[in-house]
Motif scaffolding. Structure first.
Motif, short mmCIF file in Angstrom:
data_model
loop_
_atom_site.label_atom_id
_atom_site.label_comp_id
_atom_site.label_asym_id
_atom_site.label_seq_id
_atom_site.Cartn_x
_atom_site.Cartn_y
_atom_site.Cartn_z
N ASP A 11 4.93 -8.59 -10.93
CA ASP A 11 6.40 -8.69 -11.00
C ASP A 11 7.12 -7.58 -10.23
OD1 ASP A 11 6.09 -10.89 -12.67
OD2 ASP A 11 6.06 -9.66 -14.48
N GLY A 12 6.44 -6.91 -9.32
CA GLY A 12 7.02 -5.76 -8.64
C GLY A 12 7.65 -6.05 -7.31
N GLY A 13 7.73 -7.32 -6.91
CA GLY A 13 8.36 -7.65 -5.64
C GLY A 13 7.55 -7.14 -4.47
N GLU A 14 8.23 -6.80 -3.38
CA GLU A 14 7.56 -6.33 -2.18
C GLU A 14 6.80 -5.06 -2.45
OE1 GLU A 14 6.07 -6.14 1.56
OE2 GLU A 14 7.12 -7.80 0.59
N THR A 15 7.42 -4.12 -3.19
CA THR A 15 6.74 -2.88 -3.50
C THR A 15 5.52 -3.14 -4.38
OG1 THR A 15 8.82 -1.68 -3.36
CG2 THR A 15 7.03 -0.58 -4.50
N GLY A 16 5.61 -4.08 -5.32
CA GLY A 16 4.46 -4.44 -6.17
C GLY A 16 3.31 -4.97 -5.35
N ARG A 17 3.63 -5.81 -4.35
CA ARG A 17 2.56 -6.34 -3.51
C ARG A 17 1.89 -5.22 -2.70
NH1 ARG A 17 6.31 -10.57 -3.43
NH2 ARG A 17 7.41 -9.77 -1.61
N LEU A 18 2.72 -4.25 -2.21
CA LEU A 18 2.13 -3.12 -1.51
C LEU A 18 1.25 -2.30 -2.43
CD1 LEU A 18 5.22 -1.90 0.58
CD2 LEU A 18 3.16 -3.05 1.44
N ALA A 42 3.99 2.06 -18.29
CA ALA A 42 5.07 2.69 -17.52
C ALA A 42 5.25 2.02 -16.17
CB ALA A 42 4.77 4.17 -17.34
N VAL A 43 4.12 1.64 -15.50
CA VAL A 43 4.22 0.98 -14.20
C VAL A 43 4.91 -0.36 -14.34
CG1 VAL A 43 2.87 -0.06 -12.34
CG2 VAL A 43 2.26 2.20 -13.20
N ARG A 44 4.52 -1.16 -15.39
CA ARG A 44 5.18 -2.45 -15.60
C ARG A 44 6.69 -2.28 -15.79
NH1 ARG A 44 0.38 -3.56 -18.73
NH2 ARG A 44 -0.85 -5.21 -17.69
N MET A 45 7.08 -1.26 -16.55
CA MET A 45 8.51 -1.04 -16.81
C MET A 45 9.25 -0.69 -15.50
SD MET A 45 10.30 1.74 -19.31
CE MET A 45 9.65 3.10 -18.34
N VAL A 46 8.64 0.16 -14.68
CA VAL A 46 9.29 0.56 -13.42
C VAL A 46 9.43 -0.63 -12.49
CG1 VAL A 46 8.96 1.91 -11.32
CG2 VAL A 46 8.57 2.95 -13.55
N LEU A 47 8.35 -1.41 -12.34
CA LEU A 47 8.39 -2.52 -11.39
C LEU A 47 9.31 -3.65 -11.83
CD1 LEU A 47 4.63 -2.74 -10.33
CD2 LEU A 47 6.55 -1.80 -9.03
N SER A 48 9.48 -3.83 -13.10
CA SER A 48 10.33 -4.92 -13.58
C SER A 48 11.82 -4.55 -13.57
CB SER A 48 9.92 -5.30 -15.01
OG SER A 48 10.11 -4.19 -15.90
N SER A 49 12.17 -3.30 -13.33
CA SER A 49 13.56 -2.87 -13.35
C SER A 49 14.22 -3.08 -11.99
CB SER A 49 13.66 -1.39 -13.74
OG SER A 49 14.99 -0.94 -13.67
N ARG A 50 15.52 -3.44 -12.03
CA ARG A 50 16.30 -3.55 -10.79
C ARG A 50 17.05 -2.25 -10.48
NH1 ARG A 50 13.23 -6.87 -10.53
NH2 ARG A 50 13.49 -9.13 -10.32
N TYR A 51 16.88 -1.26 -11.33
CA TYR A 51 17.53 0.03 -11.13
C TYR A 51 16.52 0.96 -10.46
CZ TYR A 51 21.32 3.26 -12.27
OH TYR A 51 22.39 4.10 -12.19
N ALA A 68 14.02 -1.03 -5.66
CA ALA A 68 15.34 -0.37 -5.61
C ALA A 68 15.19 1.08 -5.15
CB ALA A 68 16.02 -0.44 -6.97
N TYR A 69 14.15 1.76 -5.62
CA TYR A 69 13.97 3.16 -5.23
C TYR A 69 13.53 3.26 -3.77
CZ TYR A 69 12.34 7.97 -5.18
OH TYR A 69 12.15 9.31 -4.87
N LYS A 76 10.75 6.93 4.56
CA LYS A 76 9.61 7.57 3.86
C LYS A 76 8.76 6.53 3.12
CE LYS A 76 11.98 12.00 3.16
NZ LYS A 76 11.03 12.84 3.91
N HIS A 77 9.32 5.35 2.94
CA HIS A 77 8.60 4.23 2.32
C HIS A 77 7.92 3.44 3.43
CE1 HIS A 77 7.83 0.82 -0.32
NE2 HIS A 77 8.42 0.02 0.59
N PRO A 78 6.68 2.97 3.27
CA PRO A 78 5.86 2.93 2.02
C PRO A 78 4.86 4.08 1.93
CG PRO A 78 4.94 1.44 3.65
CD PRO A 78 6.11 2.07 4.31
N ASP A 79 4.91 5.02 2.89
CA ASP A 79 3.92 6.10 2.86
C ASP A 79 3.99 6.90 1.58
OD1 ASP A 79 3.18 5.29 5.37
OD2 ASP A 79 4.34 6.83 6.42
N ALA A 80 5.14 6.89 0.90
CA ALA A 80 5.27 7.69 -0.31
C ALA A 80 4.48 7.13 -1.47
CB ALA A 80 6.75 7.78 -0.71
#
Length: 980
Positions: A11-18, A42-51, A68-69, A76-80
């Protein structure tokens, strides 16, 4: 990749797939399968948030974040992902480290709004702002092993509010209402200097002719040294000022090579500047240029450019306001200086007037009071008139002097204790005779005051006199009441009348100097318009003020209020009031002149036998003249002067009375003043010319209004002549006589007057060579000796040959039976004079023109002035229109005649008479216009010739010219065609 790991990032969108494809085993967190449950949650909570959320885990601060982050950290993304935050945000770690360390050490979450953070996410060291919360992240055993960061970027909000504050500061500090342009520019620069993060440096250049001059700059000495102080507005320059001065915003790069100026929050070198035009009211002509530095910590995007445009507009508005204020201030200073000069002039002139007035009043009073050598009755009347009007002039001079002193702030109150009630009663009593003579009641209610009063008695006299004089002037029925009262706060003088009242819209301006209510009915139109203004100034000088209440048709009440705090002061010792009443008596004497003429009103016969003090006695001994003037002394003087000529004179006080007198019995001539109450002179002429039975009644306007505009206005309305005061008695009589002659030729005079003048004219015509014309006799001149080339005697000019107008008049009256072209030999077919009846006229030895062919024969005499052509056009047009001549033909003839008159005015050298004579004859469907001057001809040089005069005259008629040593005659002839 195992299914559970896919579920973790699903459920993390593009960042989740990366994150799902990332080799986590190579990171400090190790394979995903070995992650503790707390990390997974904690990872599930971060990836599911739109904030925007960032999870830092472990002692290496490994980064896990959402879509969003990723937008906040830019390139600097996605190397971070999976990396150490201390490396990713190395440029801002010094700000973030304390917050992260505190959350991990204390286990307490923190919140920081608008945290300034240095980011290198877009290729430059960027100034960014975030609202950030750091909360501890715990493992399965409850130990704090990381930090959960929740953040949002507020850079646009923070920077936008900061820029709005700058624009607000500019509008407040550069409004231009209280300072000049230079001070305004300095204040604008100071306001800009308070916001270096957005405007690292700035310079304001103003256009002064072809130059740009630096009016102010901010940024320190390096900026002042690097920027030019002045430069030509069109000269290309490395700072882009020329383009901006032409109206184009110019981006200046490589600034760091010319100016070493650290800028932005972290002191980075400034590399870019903008040169912006300061818009003005004139398109394409800016007021100047605003040169501003661009922060190296903010990208020059559309928002930043729009801010700079608003900044330039705000500066331009402030500069324009300051310039407008400077111009207004200069105008105000010029007006104030003019007012001071005018006040000084009035003061000096008033002082200078007093010496000759003293030398006039003294001998006049001595002559009137000389019992050893008493004056004859006639001389006493003349001297008394002179003394009264010299006294009135002295009163006007004193009023102007007082007002000038008040305006200059030089007037002072010589206050002393006075019996205010007794003084007021005495002053009002002086007016009683005049008030009762006007048919009004004077009521005086001035009981003694409870306390002593200190005022300047001279100022009090002027206040009471002006108010009573004003009441009498505008009150026709009822009463005038003078009351004095007091209470615990003030002393009040009330002057109330039952007069015409004042319209509500006129009340606010009533006490303005020189203001007069237009069209108000009054006993006299005389006055300066400073009486009530003087009342207010004098009341204020005594510490009080004046107010007014009025209703149209009901009356007016003036109240002068003097507070006890002002009049209860200790003044000089109580002494008898000497000299008070002189101004009041002079005002009463003037007011009596507004009332009916003593022994002169309605006079209709001369006082005695005619005299020849001003030339030969006129033949019109029975002519009736109606005199309209609102000044009693002027009416008496004119009645006496005209009566001595054998004329019957009736006098009235205004235009309305003149109309009533004319309805009762029409006079032979009306002599009217212009400025009169009720119906003025111009309105009288307008009404007379608008009625069929008085349309041809001769009217001579007599006025103190000098100048061409006034005379043109009167003549355009139909007046026969305009005489300016002061006038010479001989001139006035000559002009009246000439107007009467013209009226005789038009057939206006009736009865004995017409018959007597006709007989005189016939006798004169029969006189032959050496005879004296009536006009010449009226001036005491002999007619010039004239003879034809054949040796025969040329007949004397008949009465009326002056065109019904004395020499020097602005326009003439038509003459039938006598032509103005006397003098040198006539032009071919012109003739000396073609009579209306052929009985007494001559035409150079030829047979007279038969009466049935002479449709029109009229003449006018005009002064040799450029304005005479207009008067001629009016007279000729009226004559031709009466014959129903085709309008196009009339227009052609007027154009040709105008050129002839203009030539006569411009090219007659050393004329023996300063006049131009025009004769109009219509015979056998042929119109003939002759224009004569009395000077020698001056040939035109080519440079003087407008190139169209002769062309125009020849285009519209057959033109003949005869020039002699005595003058030139131009004759324009044209056949008439029937009107359409």
């Amino acid at each position: 990749m195992t299914r559970p790991m896919g579920d973790l990032f699903a459920d993390g969108g593009e960042t989740g797939r990366l994150m799902a494809r990332l080799d986590w085993a190579a990171t400090p967190l190790g394979p995903v399968d070995g992650w503790p449950q707390s990390l997974r949650a904690a990872v599930r909570m971060v990836l599911s948030s739109r904030y925007p959320m960032l999870l830092l885990w472990g002692d290496r601060f490994t980064q896990l974040y959402n879509d969003a982050y990723s937008a906040l950290i830019g390139d600097k993304h996605p190397d971070a992902l999976g990396g150490d935050v201390r490396v990713t945000l190395a440029e801002g770690w010094d700000v973030l480290a304390p917050l992260i360390d505190e959350a991990m050490a204390t286990g307490v979450a923190s919140w920081v709004p608008a945290l300034q953070l240095l980011l290198d996410r877009a290729g430059y060291r960027e100034e960014a702002y975030f609202s950030v919360s750091h909360a501890p992240a715990r493992d399965d055993e409850g130990r704090t092993v990381g930090v959960l960061t929740v953040c949002s970027e507020v850079t646009e909000q923070v920077v936008g509010e900061r820029r709005l504050r700058l624009l607000r500061d500019l509008s407040v500090g550069g409004d231009g209402r209280t300072v000049d342009v230079e001070s305004t520019c300095l204040r604008l620069a100071e306001a800009i200097g308070g916001h270096p993060l957005d405007v690292p440096f700035a310079a304001i250049y103003l256009r002064e002719g072809a130059l740009l001059r630096r009016a102010a700059c901010v940024g320190g000495d390096p900026v002042a040294a690097a920027l030019p102080a002045t430069l030509p507005a069109g000269e290309a320059h490395e700072w882009g000022l020329a383009g901006a001065a032409a109206g184009t915003t110019t981006e200046v790069t490589g600034v760091d090579r010319r100016l070493a100026l650290p800028a932005g929050p972290w002191g980075d070198p400034l590399r870019t500047a903008l040169a912006l035009p300061l818009p003005s009211a004139e398109a394409g002509q800016p007021l100047g240029v605003l040169l501003v530095g661009v922060s190296p910590s903010r990208g020059l995007d559309e928002a930043y450019r729009a801010f700079h445009a608003l900044l330039a507009q705000q500066v331009a508005v402030a500069v324009r306001n300051a310039r407008a204020y400077e111009e207004e201030r200069r105008r105000a200073e010029a007006l104030a200086e003019l007012d001071r000069v005018k006040t000084g002039f009035f003061t000096n002139v008033s002082h200078e007037f007093r010496t000759p007035l003293t030398l006039m009043l003294g001998p006049l009073a001595d002559a009137l009071n000389d019992n050893e050598h008493p004056l004859p009755a006639t001389q006493r009347e003349r001297i008394d008139t002179a003394w009264r009007n010299a006294t009135r002039l002295l009163t006007l001079v004193n009023s102007l002097l007082t007002f000038s002193s008040l305006e200059a702030g030089q007037a002072h109150s010589q206050a002393r204790e006075v019996d205010l009630a007794g003084l007021t009663i005495e002053l009002a009593g002086v007016f009683r005779a005049a008030v009762e003579r006007a048919g009004l009641r004077l009521e005086v209610d001035c009981p003694p005051l409870p306390r002593a009063v200190s005022v300047d008695p001279v100022n009090w006299e002027r206040i009471v006199t002006n108010l009573l004089s004003n009441a009498l002037k505008y009150t026709f029925v009822g009463r005038i009441r003078v009351a004095l009262s007091a209470d615990e706060e003030e002393v009040r003088l009330t002057v109330a009348d039952t007069g015409i009242g004042i319209a509500e819209e006129d009340v606010p301006r009533l006490f303005e100097r020189f203001h007069r209510v237009q069209g108000a009915r009054s006993r006299s139109h005389e006055g300066t318009g400073i009486g009530l203004a003087l009342v207010r100034e004098l009341a204020r000088l005594e510490g009080g003020d004046v107010r007014v209440e009025s209703r149209v048709g009901t009356g007016t009440t003036f109240t002068v209020a003097l507070p006890w705090s002002a009049v209860g002061r200790t003044g000089g010792p109580a002494t008898p009031v000497d000299g008070v009443g002189d101004a009041t008596r002079a005002a009463v004497q003037e007011a009596i002149g507004w009332l009916a003429d003593p022994a002169q009103a309605g006079a209709s016969a001369p006082a005695g036998p005619p005299t020849s003090a001003y030339g030969a006695v006129d033949a019109l001994r029975h002519a009736r003249i109606l005199v309209a003037d609102d000044n009693a002394d002027m009416r008496a003087y004119l009645a006496r002067l005209l009566g001595e000529q054998g004329w019957r004179v009736e006098t009235v006080g205004n235009g309305r009375q003149a109309l009533e007198a004319i309805r009762r019995e029409q006079p032979d001539l009306v002599l009217t003043d212009v400025m009169m109450p009720d119906v003025d002179g111009f309105e009288l002429v307008r009404r007379l010319r608008g009625q069929a039975d008085t349309r041809t009644l001769p009217v001579v306007v007599l006025s103190a209004r000098a100048g061409g505009d006034a005379s043109v206005e009167g003549l355009d309305l139909g007046a026969d002549d305009y005489v300016v005061k002061p006038f010479a008695a001989a001139e006035l009589i000559a002009r009246i006589r000439a107007t009467l002659h013209g009226a005789r030729t038009r057939g206006h005079l009736r009865g004995d007057a017409a018959a007597e003048l006709t007989n005189a004219a016939v006798a004169t015509d029969a006189g032959g060579l050496g005879g004296t014309t009536p006009d010449a006799g009226s001036r005491g001149e002999a007619a010039p000796d004239s003879a034809t080339e054949g040796g025969g005697a040329r007949p004397a000019t008949p009465a009326g040959a002056e065109g019904g107008r004395a020499a020097g008049a602005s326009a003439g009256s038509p003459t039938v039976g006598g032509g103005p072209m006397d003098g040198p030999p006539a032009a071919p077919d012109e003739g000396s004079s073609v009579g209306g009846n052929g009985a007494h006229a001559h035409n150079g030895g030829r047979r007279p023109v038969p009466e049935h062919l002479a449709a029109l024969d009229a003449g006018w005499t005009y002064p040799s002035k450029p304005t005479s052509a207009a008067a001629m056009r009016r007279d000729v047009r009226a004559s031709l229109e009466d014959l129903d001549v085709d309008p196009d033909t009339v227009a052609d003839l007027l154009l040709a005649a105008s050129e002839a008159v203009n030539n006569a005015v411009e090219h007659a050298q050393r004329p023996s008479r300063p006049e131009v004579r025009v004769r109009l004859r219509v015979v056998d469907d042929t119109v003939r216009i002759s224009v004569r001057d009395f000077g020698t001809w001056r040939d035109r040089r080519p440079a003087m010739d407008r190139g169209r005069g002769a062309t125009l005259m020849n285009a519209y008629g057959d033109v003949r010219l005869v020039s002699t040593a005595e003058g030139t005659i131009v004759t324009i002839e044209r056949r008439l065609r029937p009107a359409p």
